[in-house]
Design an enzyme around this catalytic site. Structure first.
Site, PDB file in Angstrom:
ATOM      1  N   HIS A  57      -5.465 -13.793  37.021  1.00 37.37           N
ATOM      2  CA  HIS A  57      -6.730 -14.949  36.536  1.00 37.37           C
ATOM      3  C   HIS A  57      -5.923 -16.214  36.577  1.00 37.37           C
ATOM      4  O   HIS A  57      -6.794 -17.015  36.793  1.00 37.37           O
ATOM      5  CB  HIS A  57      -6.967 -14.178  35.174  1.00 37.37           C
ATOM      6  CG  HIS A  57      -7.794 -15.160  34.432  1.00 37.37           C
ATOM      7  ND1 HIS A  57      -9.148 -14.662  34.259  1.00 37.37           N
ATOM      8  CD2 HIS A  57      -7.759 -16.357  33.839  1.00 37.37           C
ATOM      9  CE1 HIS A  57      -9.854 -15.589  33.375  1.00 37.37           C
ATOM     10  NE2 HIS A  57      -9.071 -16.877  33.384  1.00 37.37           N
ATOM     11  N   GLU A  58      -4.883 -16.238  35.941  1.00 35.34           N
ATOM     12  CA  GLU A  58      -4.315 -17.630  35.694  1.00 35.34           C
ATOM     13  C   GLU A  58      -3.884 -18.117  37.397  1.00 35.34           C
ATOM     14  O   GLU A  58      -4.316 -19.378  37.455  1.00 35.34           O
ATOM     15  CB  GLU A  58      -2.979 -17.490  35.149  1.00 35.34           C
ATOM     16  CG  GLU A  58      -3.183 -16.889  33.413  1.00 35.34           C
ATOM     17  CD  GLU A  58      -4.382 -17.844  32.461  1.00 35.34           C
ATOM     18  OE1 GLU A  58      -4.607 -18.967  32.990  1.00 35.34           O
ATOM     19  OE2 GLU A  58      -4.540 -17.345  31.696  1.00 35.34           O
ATOM     20  N   HIS A  61      -6.945 -19.736  38.849  1.00 30.69           N
ATOM     21  CA  HIS A  61      -7.118 -21.132  38.137  1.00 30.69           C
ATOM     22  C   HIS A  61      -6.132 -22.083  38.809  1.00 30.69           C
ATOM     23  O   HIS A  61      -6.822 -23.169  39.487  1.00 30.69           O
ATOM     24  CB  HIS A  61      -6.787 -21.250  36.616  1.00 30.69           C
ATOM     25  CG  HIS A  61      -7.954 -20.724  35.905  1.00 30.69           C
ATOM     26  ND1 HIS A  61      -9.348 -21.157  36.115  1.00 30.69           N
ATOM     27  CD2 HIS A  61      -7.661 -19.763  34.867  1.00 30.69           C
ATOM     28  CE1 HIS A  61      -9.980 -20.326  34.984  1.00 30.69           C
ATOM     29  NE2 HIS A  61      -9.037 -19.626  34.055  1.00 30.69           N
TER      30      HIS A  61
END
Length: 264
Positions: A57-58, A61
């Site tokens: 997820h990170e 980004h």
């Protein structure tokens, strides 16, 4: 020197590889029911897989930010998938794991620090914010694929239950992250399109967005409606036994019998 630095900052971290190894070994233990406690194996498998999804997820980004113009994410170590490199490791990893252990909900974590001043274009800013929860959506699709593809023949019950519970975490994380609440990715998607005045007014609320979500979900009626909605999504994907997976996961409360009916 620059090339060497770039390669080092993009090399997958041994910490992340270690977590993946735990996921693989514990997943094998669940599949074969190798350990004396299937519940403990489910706990390790789901927790490590959840952490892997948080790292991805990170990473999503950061990777999107890199291609949008913020090259600083390389030096920060975000592209290594190392959870220890995150600006808010407590929000990004520790709290989401604790909430899974406590209540079985995929609570969204804190985001990596993006230098937004390096990025031009509102669509790029929105895409950077959306990239994280879209990763949870993709993870949910992968977890539920055996269900909606009707490919569960030969899959042991405990592993099927564990996949169902892991899918629940991904669906809840995606839904909550896409809420337009200050501090969450959903607000980050719409923020570039808001007026400067509104953004300035909302900015002080950002640190409390996660707490607001937790407080609202703590209300029994709201929490019940939320889980009913999530359950409907999962049933649409063929998953109807995530509750049994949660029972296996919380092994300290006693393991259910394999093949036991799903609790209401």
């Amino acid at each position: 020197m620059t090339t060497a630095l770039t390669r080092r900052d993009r090399r997958i971290s041994p910490v992340f590889l270690g977590i993946v190894a735990v996921m693989a070994v514990s997943g094998w233990a669940v599949w074969t029911e190798f350990s004396g406690s299937t519940g403990f194996a489910v706990f390790l498998f789901v927790t490590s897989a959840w952490i892997v999804s948080l790292c991805l997820h990170e990473y999503a980004h950061a990777r999107t930010a890199l291609h949008s113009g913020d090259i600083s994410v390389q030096a920060k170590g975000y592209l290594t998938l190392n959870p220890l490199k995150y600006t808010h490791a407590l929000l990004s990893i520790v709290l989401p794991v604790l909430f899974v252990i406590m209540g079985g909900i995929g609570l969204p974590g804190g985001a990596v620090f993006i230098e937004r001043g390096r990025i031009e274009g509102r669509w790029k800013h929105s895409l950077i914010s959306a990239a994280g929860p879209l990763t949870n959506v993709l993870f949910a699709v992968v977890c539920t694929a055996p269900f909606w593809l009707d490919a569960l023949d030969g899959v042991p019950d405990p592993f099927r239950y564990a996949l169902g519970f892991l899918a629940l975490l991904q669906v809840t994380a995606a839904i909550l992250n896409f809420l337009p609440v200050p501090g969450l990715d959903g607000y980050g998607v719409i923020e570039p399109w808001l007026s400067y005045r509104i953004r300035r007014q909302v900015e002080p609320l950002a640190p409390f967005g996660l707490l607001l979500i937790f407080a609202v979900l703590w209300i029994p009626e709201v929490g019940g409606l939320f889980f009913d909605a999530v359950d409907a999504v999962l049933r649409g994907l063929g998953v109807d036994d995530w509750r049994t997976g949660r029972e296996y996961y919380q092994f300290w409360e006693g393991e259910p019998e394999t093949g036991a009916p799903v609790s209401p």
